[in-house]
Design an enzyme around this catalytic site. Sequence first.
Site, PDB file in Angstrom:
ATOM      1  N   HIS A  54       0.835  -1.357  -0.090  1.00 15.08           N
ATOM      2  CA  HIS A  54       0.136  -0.080   0.170  1.00 15.08           C
ATOM      3  C   HIS A  54       0.933   1.379  -0.042  1.00 15.08           C
ATOM      4  O   HIS A  54       0.515   2.255   0.573  1.00 15.08           O
ATOM      5  CB  HIS A  54      -1.006   0.016   1.277  1.00 15.08           C
ATOM      6  CG  HIS A  54      -1.968  -1.143   1.404  1.00 15.08           C
ATOM      7  ND1 HIS A  54      -3.136  -1.258   0.789  1.00 15.08           N
ATOM      8  CD2 HIS A  54      -1.815  -2.401   1.881  1.00 15.08           C
ATOM      9  CE1 HIS A  54      -3.759  -2.394   0.848  1.00 15.08           C
ATOM     10  NE2 HIS A  54      -2.857  -3.127   1.620  1.00 15.08           N
ATOM     11  N   ASN A 127     -10.038  -3.511   2.114  1.00 11.35           N
ATOM     12  CA  ASN A 127      -9.892  -3.488   0.920  1.00 11.35           C
ATOM     13  C   ASN A 127     -11.130  -3.214   0.148  1.00 11.35           C
ATOM     14  O   ASN A 127     -12.050  -3.052   0.824  1.00 11.35           O
ATOM     15  CB  ASN A 127      -9.004  -4.685   0.285  1.00 11.35           C
ATOM     16  CG  ASN A 127      -7.627  -5.125   0.613  1.00 11.35           C
ATOM     17  OD1 ASN A 127      -6.833  -4.162   0.753  1.00 11.35           O
ATOM     18  ND2 ASN A 127      -7.279  -6.181   0.919  1.00 11.35           N
ATOM     19  N   TYR A 337       0.561  -4.240  11.689  1.00  9.86           N
ATOM     20  CA  TYR A 337       0.483  -3.057  11.417  1.00  9.86           C
ATOM     21  C   TYR A 337       1.176  -1.833  12.066  1.00  9.86           C
ATOM     22  O   TYR A 337       1.725  -0.883  11.860  1.00  9.86           O
ATOM     23  CB  TYR A 337      -1.070  -2.602  10.881  1.00  9.86           C
ATOM     24  CG  TYR A 337      -1.430  -3.079   9.585  1.00  9.86           C
ATOM     25  CD1 TYR A 337      -1.876  -1.967   8.744  1.00  9.86           C
ATOM     26  CD2 TYR A 337      -1.477  -4.406   9.014  1.00  9.86           C
ATOM     27  CE1 TYR A 337      -2.148  -2.246   7.232  1.00  9.86           C
ATOM     28  CE2 TYR A 337      -1.567  -4.790   7.924  1.00  9.86           C
ATOM     29  CZ  TYR A 337      -2.199  -3.791   6.810  1.00  9.86           C
ATOM     30  OH  TYR A 337      -2.511  -4.165   5.703  1.00  9.86           O
TER      31      TYR A 337
END
Length: 486
Positions: A54, A127, A337
């Site tokens: 990303h 997504n 993350y």
Amino acid sequence: MSQQYLTSQSGSPIADDQNSLSAGERGPLLLQDWHLIEKLAHFNRERIPERVVHAKGTGVYGTFTLTKDLSDYTIADHFNGVGKQTETFVRFSTVGGEMGSADAERDPRGFGLRFYTARGNHDIVGNNTPTFFLRDGIKFPDFIHTQKRNPLTNLKDPQAMWDFWSLNPEAMHQVTILMSDRGIPANYRQMHGYGSHTFSFWNAKGERFWVKFHFKSQQGVVNLSNEQADKLKGIDPDSSQRDMVVAITDGNFPRWTVNVQIMPEADANTYHINPFDLTKVWPHGDYPLIEIGVLELNRLPQNYFAEVEQVALAPSNLVPGVGASPDKMLQARLFAYADAQRYRIGANYNQLPVNCPHAAKANHHQRAGAMAGTQCPYHGSQTGGDASANYGPNSTIGALVEPANFAEPPLRLDGETARYSRYNQDDYTQAGNLYRIFSEEEKARLVATISGSLRQASMDVQQRMLAHFQKADADYGQRIKMALGL
């Protein structure tokens, strides 16, 4: 108006920013030219490492307006009270490409949403597809390596991509989505978004529900053909970024209808599919969409680097009333993350304006680290109580307390600890169902796209993939076999 002096970072006025300090007109430069050193040193550090996935994205602020009260399901503040508005930030992105890649690639699109709620930041990092290629996060680094560049040639590698998919049939559902007409969104406004994972709600009674988030574009859904995308990549590699900037600037604020699917906790034990498997969807006939609100994007960031490059979305950003689930991919992302943000930006990344809570003040005992002293512009210092007390519990005046009323209800777990196989879990039914709803024209384009890429892989990989397509649907496999000339 008084003059504004050019200064150094420390505030010292700079008399000459055009010429370096040298030993004579034609002589070498002097190390004592601290202004030169400061400029060059800062320039060398103007970029932080790009995201591994990303990397290239578009960020926009907006609002979420609740149209259906969810207090029967959750104590989450932003989901209680019809009409309540919550500030949001959304980052859209491609997945596999680098920062300089084109927006119109055949690739999933990231749809990362942050709610700045009264009880902290709630992130849904999803997504534009309801599923993913994997059901276990232990395979994520391997998968992404196949989507990136070959370490020897530094070129994209169809052999690695298809070799991996041929050995991991759980990817069949997402591969069918990616290679279909849905695989290249025309822009970020005209595509749906999904939380993808299964999350949890819990209410004031301590009842838990499993939940999936859906964001349906009110602009409709528009996708590009291979030919259209190839032209657009050459004409404007930044097509999706430009489209969003133009839309917001012109006042054409994009909107998404926000829906949830809700499953009572006990249903998960007996439902015919694993509701925590990210490669599968929940059939809407069993768990219909419930419309709960509207997401509108209406304000562009003022500084792309500070607000889009440094936004640190993470599925671990949860608030009371919203929790995780046993989804194995989600479990891995809860760590990965936030850890990626600590590596990229620094330990105190949540003190940056785009990351610190806007509607709630953060109070904690964490101290020091990179960027220590950075203050949230909304609430100042993010430490709480006596600033000298960096531990808890403590007996200082104003010591932080733990609000037990926000505790998540216990989750019953059963079973022996083991590394359970990812294989042989029906990877074909939903992929085949998706293929069978396509029109003849859609099927033809799907087969052409798959065969055009798959024929670049070795014969053994082609044969393995062909077996998977045939198991999903006999016609699916036969058409690809003929297209490959096998």
